[in-house]
Design an enzyme around this catalytic site. Structure first.
Site, mmCIF file in Angstrom:
data_model
loop_
_atom_site.group_PDB
_atom_site.id
_atom_site.type_symbol
_atom_site.label_atom_id
_atom_site.label_comp_id
_atom_site.label_asym_id
_atom_site.label_seq_id
_atom_site.Cartn_x
_atom_site.Cartn_y
_atom_site.Cartn_z
ATOM 1 N N HIS A 76 0.850 -1.194 0.000
ATOM 2 C CA HIS A 76 0.000 0.000 0.000
ATOM 3 C C HIS A 76 0.890 1.250 0.000
ATOM 4 C CE1 HIS A 76 -2.823 3.084 1.258
ATOM 5 N NE2 HIS A 76 -3.771 2.291 0.776
ATOM 6 N N GLU A 81 -4.049 2.742 -7.285
ATOM 7 C CA GLU A 81 -4.396 3.875 -6.428
ATOM 8 C C GLU A 81 -3.468 5.052 -6.739
ATOM 9 O OE1 GLU A 81 -6.524 2.590 -2.570
ATOM 10 O OE2 GLU A 81 -4.407 2.307 -2.221
HETATM 11 P P1 13P Z 1 -9.581 6.866 0.388
HETATM 12 O O1 13P Z 1 -10.771 6.074 -0.124
HETATM 13 O O2 13P Z 1 -9.790 7.447 1.733
HETATM 14 O O3 13P Z 1 -9.104 7.852 -0.638
HETATM 15 O O4 13P Z 1 -8.382 5.804 0.588
HETATM 16 C C1 13P Z 1 -8.021 4.985 -0.456
HETATM 17 C C2 13P Z 1 -7.052 3.988 0.038
HETATM 18 O O5 13P Z 1 -5.904 4.295 0.325
HETATM 19 C C3 13P Z 1 -7.519 2.612 0.220
HETATM 20 O O6 13P Z 1 -6.469 1.734 0.408
#
Ligand code: 13P
Length: 257
Positions: free
Chosen positions: A95, A167
């Site tokens: 992550h 992400e």
């Molecule tokens: P948010 O949905 O708060 O932007 O976070 C995304 C995230 O890092 C999930 O792992």
């Protein structure tokens, strides 16, 4: 694999009581669909209690991280076996929070991925570019490099399940998701990077690519209509039971085919 994955990452936001209350709240109103896999990744310390509360619920449990060794003198670390003991089927790997605050590298993601697959857990491998990489025109390079370093040298039989979560780092927690067409483009880039490593049929069978970054029950629809976006990884919105269940309901409505 499932059609769609809705995965909640609770990060380090809740204490034990808050975690159990939130889980029970979600569980009470949750209705399962065969097409949508719903996974919750709470803190390590709340996993045993949440696993007990889970009972026969079809909500699945995941961890936010794991270590790459099976056993040994690794102070502070948690193994795959330990995660399975407390009911986990999934674990997040690499992550961006861990890359940023704990200097986790693509090499570490690779070791973790190997061990997780060996232990029959489903990895959720996170990739994504920084704002600077995007500004410099390097967004594709950044994710292709992360995928290549994490995945190269992994042998797949076609029975494994691997989730890749795209992400974009600068969007996480901002309250403003990127445009869904832009996310779809990055999913195509990731898919091509996977096809450059694994045979096409193995890639189709073993991988699902999902989006994460400021997802909520209003914007999720625009993402799930995209052909390559097979779910979402949700941070902030997963801490509100109605919002999270709204996301799950939208997923059932949008993409149950
Ligand atoms: P948010 O949905 O708060 O932007 O976070 C995304 C995230 O890092 C999930 O792992």
């Amino acid at each position: 694999m499932k059609n769609i994955y809705i995965i909640a990452n609770w990060k380090m936001q809740l204490n034990l009581k808050e975690s159990i209350d939130l889980f029970n709240n979600i569980k009470q109103k949750f209705s399962h669909s065969e097409d949508v896999e719903t996974v919750i990744c709470p803190s390590y310390i709340s996993l045993p209690d949440i696993n007990r509360c889970k009972g026969g619920s079809k909500i699945r449990l995941g961890a936010q991280d794991v270590f790459w060794e099976d056993v040994g003198a690794y102070t502070g670390e948690i193994s795959c076996e330990m995660l399975k003991d407390v009911g986990c089927n999934y674990t997040i790997i690499g992550h961006s929070d861990r890359r940023k605050y704990f200097k986790e590298s693509d090499e570490m993601a690779h070791y973790k991925l190997r061990t997780v697959l060996k232990n029959s857990l489903v990895p959720i491998v996170c990739v994504g570019e920084t704002f600077q990489e995007r500004q410099e025109g390097k967004k594709e390079y950044a994710v292709i490099s992360q995928i290549t370093k994490a995945m190269s040298g992994i042998d797949l039989l076609g029975t494994e399940e691997i989730i890749v979560a795209y992400e974009p780092i600068w969007v996480i927690g901002s309250g403003r998701a990127i445009n869904a067409e832009e996310a779809e483009y990055m999913h195509q880039v990731i898919k091509q990077a996977l096809i450059d490593i694994f045979p096409v049929d193995i890639t189709e069978k073993c991988f699902r690519i999902i989006y994460g970054g400021s997802i909520n029950q209003t914007n999720i629809k625009t993402f799930l209509v995209q052909p390559n976006i097979k779910g979402v990884l949700v941070g902030g919105a997963s801490l509100n039971p109605d919002e999270f269940l709204g996301i799950v309901s939208e997923a059932k409505r949008e993409k149950c085919y």
